[in-house]
Design an enzyme around this catalytic site. Structure first.
Site, PDB file in Angstrom:
ATOM      1  N   ASP A   1      34.222  51.387  65.148  1.00 17.49           N
ATOM      2  CA  ASP A   1      32.925  51.818  65.683  1.00 17.49           C
ATOM      3  C   ASP A   1      31.780  51.307  64.815  1.00 17.49           C
ATOM      4  OD1 ASP A   1      33.578  53.387  63.513  1.00 17.49           O
ATOM      5  OD2 ASP A   1      33.323  55.309  64.520  1.00 17.49           O
TER       6      ASP A   1
ATOM      7  N   ASN B   1      33.104  67.608  63.726  1.00 16.16           N
ATOM      8  CA  ASN B   1      33.022  68.183  65.079  1.00 16.16           C
ATOM      9  C   ASN B   1      34.151  67.695  65.983  1.00 16.16           C
ATOM     10  OD1 ASN B   1      32.306  65.573  65.566  1.00 16.16           O
ATOM     11  ND2 ASN B   1      30.279  66.008  66.416  1.00 16.16           N
TER      12      ASN B   1
ATOM     13  N   HIS C   1      35.150  64.535  66.254  1.00 14.60           N
ATOM     14  CA  HIS C   1      35.074  63.157  66.760  1.00 14.60           C
ATOM     15  C   HIS C   1      36.126  62.286  66.082  1.00 14.60           C
ATOM     16  CE1 HIS C   1      31.737  62.112  63.603  1.00 14.60           C
ATOM     17  NE2 HIS C   1      32.862  61.593  63.191  1.00 14.60           N
TER      18      HIS C   1
HETATM   19  C1  F6R Z   1      34.215  55.979  60.943  1.00 14.30           C
HETATM   20  C2  F6R Z   1      34.600  56.872  62.016  1.00 14.30           C
HETATM   21  C3  F6R Z   1      34.436  58.344  61.900  1.00 14.30           C
HETATM   22  C4  F6R Z   1      35.005  58.922  60.604  1.00 14.30           C
HETATM   23  C5  F6R Z   1      34.819  60.440  60.555  1.00 14.30           C
HETATM   24  C6  F6R Z   1      35.302  61.025  59.243  1.00 14.30           C
HETATM   25  O1  F6R Z   1      34.490  54.637  61.287  1.00 14.30           O
HETATM   26  O2  F6R Z   1      35.026  56.417  63.030  1.00 14.30           O
HETATM   27  O3  F6R Z   1      35.063  58.945  63.009  1.00 14.30           O
HETATM   28  O4  F6R Z   1      36.362  58.600  60.501  1.00 14.30           O
HETATM   29  O5  F6R Z   1      33.476  60.757  60.727  1.00 14.30           O
HETATM   30  O6  F6R Z   1      34.504  60.506  58.212  1.00 14.30           O
HETATM   31  P1  F6R Z   1      34.834  60.756  56.673  1.00 14.30           P
HETATM   32  O7  F6R Z   1      36.096  60.029  56.370  1.00 14.30           O
HETATM   33  O8  F6R Z   1      33.660  60.163  55.949  1.00 14.30           O
HETATM   34  O9  F6R Z   1      34.976  62.221  56.495  1.00 14.30           O
END
Ligand code: F6R
Length: 242
Positions: free
Chosen positions: A68, A137, A139
């Site tokens: 992404d 959340n 995602h």
């Molecule tokens: C990043 C992505 C996000 C992260 C998620 C967790 O490319 O796709 O979905 O994996 O926000 O982020 P961290 O690892 O920083 O807690």
């Protein structure tokens, strides 16, 4: 879910996850790795760099796909995920830029960029292993709450919650409002998924991931239907109630 692994801490997680990816890489003739960014997998990429170096691994068979990107942030913007991939994967692993499918966050025509990305992705013939982190959340990629199981590569509007959570990484320039992401359906199509969860700030989210039925309200729950999902969680991300 195929495997559920609890590890002591983030350092051990990096070792275990890197070993897992390295061994899959070694066994394959061509290896397509889907890469998430964010803080969770940074150390995994670092350990992998060391392994590749120490074993003089043949990285010509490696191809990476960016999960992404923020819309409006190009490779030259240090806040972009493309810059992260450049810093933590391309350079330390010694890959060529042609070995990565990047999202062009700086594109003028997001719909055209989605078509371009989609068409390359479908010609690749399937991602072997997709690394994912868990958003607070729920995602995965930038599939924010409300994302359907059938969702494909597309432009999405970021939630205020995600922008707030990522605000430190986004400081120093115009804050994006939208992003480009692989969809839930694209993620579920990958052969193997490695979901990494680390840190006590993830406790509530991980609890929801475990307890809730698959639904768009907490998109990561859709992963539980994948036959080859490996979940690695460190002890700090497990709530005391477990
Ligand atoms: C990043 C992505 C996000 C992260 C998620 C967790 O490319 O796709 O979905 O994996 O926000 O982020 P961290 O690892 O920083 O807690």
């Amino acid at each position: 879910m195929k495997q559920f692994q609890i590890v002591q801490d983030k350092e051990i997680m990096a070792e275990v996850a890197a070993n897992y990816i390295f061994s899959a890489f070694q066994k394959s003739q061509k290896f397509i790795l889907g890469v998430a960014t964010g803080s969770t997998p940074k150390k995994v990429y670092e350990v992998l760099a060391k392994k590749f170096r120490e074993t003089s691994a043949d990285l010509s068979k490696m191809f990476c796909v960016q999960l992404d990107e923020y819309l409006g942030l190009g490779l030259k913007d240090s806040r972009s995920f493309a810059a992260y991939i450049q810093k933590y994967i391309v350079k330390p692993w010694g890959l060529k830029k042609s070995q990565i499918l990047f999202w062009d966050g700086d594109c003028q025509n997001p719909a055209g960029e989605v078509d371009r990305f989609n068409s390359i992705l479908s010609h690749l013939g399937g991602i072997d292993c997709q690394i994912l982190g868990l958003g607070l959340n729920g995602h995965i990629g930038f599939n924010e709450p409300g994302s359907l199981k059938e969702s494909r590569c597309r432009e999405v509007v970021l939630t205020q919650e995600t922008l707030q959570n990522n605000k430190e990484d986004l400081a120093g320039g115009k804050i994006p409002t939208d992003a480009l992401t692989m969809g839930i359906a694209d993620i579920l199509k990958t052969k193997n998924i490695l979901l990494l969860v680390s840190g006590n700030h993830k406790q509530k989210s991980f609890e929801r991931f475990l307890k809730e039925e698959p639904s768009p309200q907490f998109p990561a729950t859709f992963l539980k239907g994948h036959a080859d999902l490996v979940v690695m969680v460190d002890k700090s991300a497990l709530s005391d109630s477990r």
